[in-house]
Design an enzyme around this catalytic site. Structure first.
Site, PDB file in Angstrom:
ATOM      1  N   THR A   1      49.257 -18.872 -15.114  1.00  0.00           N
ATOM      2  CA  THR A   1      48.703 -19.906 -14.230  1.00  0.00           C
ATOM      3  C   THR A   1      49.488 -19.975 -12.930  1.00  0.00           C
ATOM      4  O   THR A   1      48.909 -20.092 -11.843  1.00  0.00           O
ATOM      5  CB  THR A   1      48.699 -21.270 -14.933  1.00  0.00           C
ATOM      6  OG1 THR A   1      47.959 -21.160 -16.156  1.00  0.00           O
ATOM      7  CG2 THR A   1      48.059 -22.332 -14.063  1.00  0.00           C
ATOM      8  N   ASP A   2      50.811 -19.902 -13.019  1.00  0.00           N
ATOM      9  CA  ASP A   2      51.631 -19.840 -11.808  1.00  0.00           C
ATOM     10  C   ASP A   2      51.261 -18.629 -10.958  1.00  0.00           C
ATOM     11  O   ASP A   2      51.106 -18.721  -9.731  1.00  0.00           O
ATOM     12  CB  ASP A   2      53.115 -19.749 -12.179  1.00  0.00           C
ATOM     13  CG  ASP A   2      53.771 -21.112 -12.349  1.00  0.00           C
ATOM     14  OD1 ASP A   2      53.297 -22.084 -11.742  1.00  0.00           O
ATOM     15  OD2 ASP A   2      54.761 -21.199 -13.086  1.00  0.00           O
ATOM     16  N   ILE A   3      51.136 -17.480 -11.602  1.00  0.00           N
ATOM     17  CA  ILE A   3      50.867 -16.245 -10.859  1.00  0.00           C
ATOM     18  C   ILE A   3      49.492 -16.289 -10.213  1.00  0.00           C
ATOM     19  O   ILE A   3      49.328 -15.913  -9.042  1.00  0.00           O
ATOM     20  CB  ILE A   3      51.015 -15.029 -11.794  1.00  0.00           C
ATOM     21  CG1 ILE A   3      52.473 -14.898 -12.242  1.00  0.00           C
ATOM     22  CG2 ILE A   3      50.552 -13.754 -11.101  1.00  0.00           C
ATOM     23  CD1 ILE A   3      52.691 -13.905 -13.363  1.00  0.00           C
TER      24      ILE A   3
END
Length: 409
Positions: free
Chosen positions: A181-183
């Site tokens: 999700t961060d990426i």
């Protein structure tokens, strides 16, 4: 040895970095923000970053005898410069304002309202530089009831549906093995910043970008979201299996695991006859169509597993090779980087770090006319370029020394 296939297009000498001359001020930490700014730096932007990825500079996976140089930090900060500035101090805030005046892009991932309270909010920065692209990366966005909640990848995975569909059906929900999700949010932010730069070319005006983990993850639900929105169908966990195609999952064999994706009847026929050596499956009414295979999933998976467990992985890989049925071994990380395709494509770059020596990093993933963008700078150490950047802002050696004594830099 077989001659490797020729490229499908004529490769040239690459392209000039398209964002050369664009300056970005990086006020992000951890992963989503640093990923976005690293991708921009790869395309030629000059990235200056106070305070850097300070929250992940020194966990257990540190480099050799250098605790501050964490593998996590090194992974997302190539091609950047690092300065340290205490912008709670008026003189430090003045330095940041000077950087804002020279910047094309500012990227931050503070809680909504935090930088406003410190004189670095969008309105403050737009008053200094009305052409500034100001990109805010948060957990839930600038508006709504959750706007002030902190955003953590694993929490957003849970709240935005991803964890519900990840894991085995008879086991609790599971997180993905990397902070996806961060990426993905970093990728969205990177694309949004480039779009905003193109918009500024047309209008001459800056843009405030509101990018967040929550909406990025919901967008990433793709067909799962459509199944619910259009058909009202709630999703469930299938592990590595596919809800509507069988066999399409990971299978165990004698000494490892293999992913098999027989996506249609023709591929299932090839699998049954040429790999499993069970041609009777093709004509069995329980398995002769995909609908029948889905209805009898448990039985077919049992038959395939029992067959595959009779031989080692390499035996099965040799039978699949060139057959036309999607397959792949489950590689560990070492096997991934040793993969002949990874070696041929040059996925690893080696850089000379000023404190850690030679460091291997994952290089840029995209090739332009046959050439990848260069990695011109290793990831910096904290405050490595403070004097250099302050000098560019007009501060002389004596002034910089005084700022250090006062704890401003």
């Amino acid at each position: 040895m077989a001659t490797p296939p020729r490229p499908l297009c004529r490769y040239g000498a690459g392209i000039e970095p398209p964002l050369q001359g664009i300056r970005i001020l990086d006020l992000t930490r951890v992963l989503a923000g640093p990923t976005a700014t690293m991708l921009l730096a790869t395309l030629g932007q000059t990235v200056v970053g106070p305070p850097g990825c300070s929250l992940v500079r020194g966990p257990a996976e540190s480099i050799c005898h250098l605790p501050p140089e964490s593998a996590y930090f090194l992974a997302v900060n190539r091609n950047k410069r690092s300065i340290t500035v205490n912008f709670k101090e008026p003189k430090g805030l003045k330095i940041l304002h000077k950087l804002v005046a020279k910047a094309d892009v500012l990227v931050e991932n503070f809680l909504p309202g935090k930088l406003d309270s410190m004189g670095l909010g969008y309105a403050d920065c737009a008053a200094i530089n009305d052409g500034l692209i100001y990109a805010s990366i948060t957990g839930y966005g600038q508006t709504g009831p959750y706007r002030t909640a902190a955003g953590y990848d694993v929490v957003i995975e849970a709240e935005a549906g991803l964890m519900h569909i990840t894991g085995e059906p008879d086991r609790p929900p599971s997180k993905v093995g990397v902070a996806v999700t961060d990426i993905s949010t970093g990728l969205y932010a990177h694309g949004a910043i480039i779009a905003a730069l193109i918009s500024r070319q047309k209008t001459g005006k800056g843009v405030w970008i509101d990018c967040n983990l929550f909406e990025s993850q919901i967008a990433g639900l793709a067909n799962i979201a459509s199944n619910y929105l259009i058909a009202g169908k709630e999703a469930q966990r299938y592990g590595t299996a596919h809800p509507s195609i069988v066999p399409y999952q990971v299978f165990a064999c004698k000494d490892g695991y293999i992913m098999i994706g027989a996506g249609n009847d023709r591929q299932f026929k090839l699998l049954a006859e040429n790999v499993l050596r069970l041609p009777e499956l093709v004509h069995d009414p329980k398995f002769n169509t995909n609908g029948a295979r889905v209805a009898n999933r448990e039985l077919l998976v049992k038959i395939i597993t029992e067959t595959l467990m009779q031989e080692p992985l390499n035996h099965w890989l040799s039978l699949f090779d060139g057959l036309g049925v999607p397959f792949g071994p489950i590689n560990n990380i070492q096997q991934t980087f040793d993969h002949p395709q990874a070696v041929a494509r040059g996925v690893v770059v080696e850089v000379e770090h000023p404190r850690a020596g030679k460091v291997k990093l994952v290089g840029p993933a995209v090739t332009y006319n046959g050439k990848k963008m260069p990695v011109n700078r290793p990831p910096p150490w904290l405050s490595e370029h403070t004097d250099e950047v302050l000098s560019e802002l007009g501060y002389d050696t004596e002034h910089i020394s005084q700022l250090r004594k006062e704890g401003v830099v």
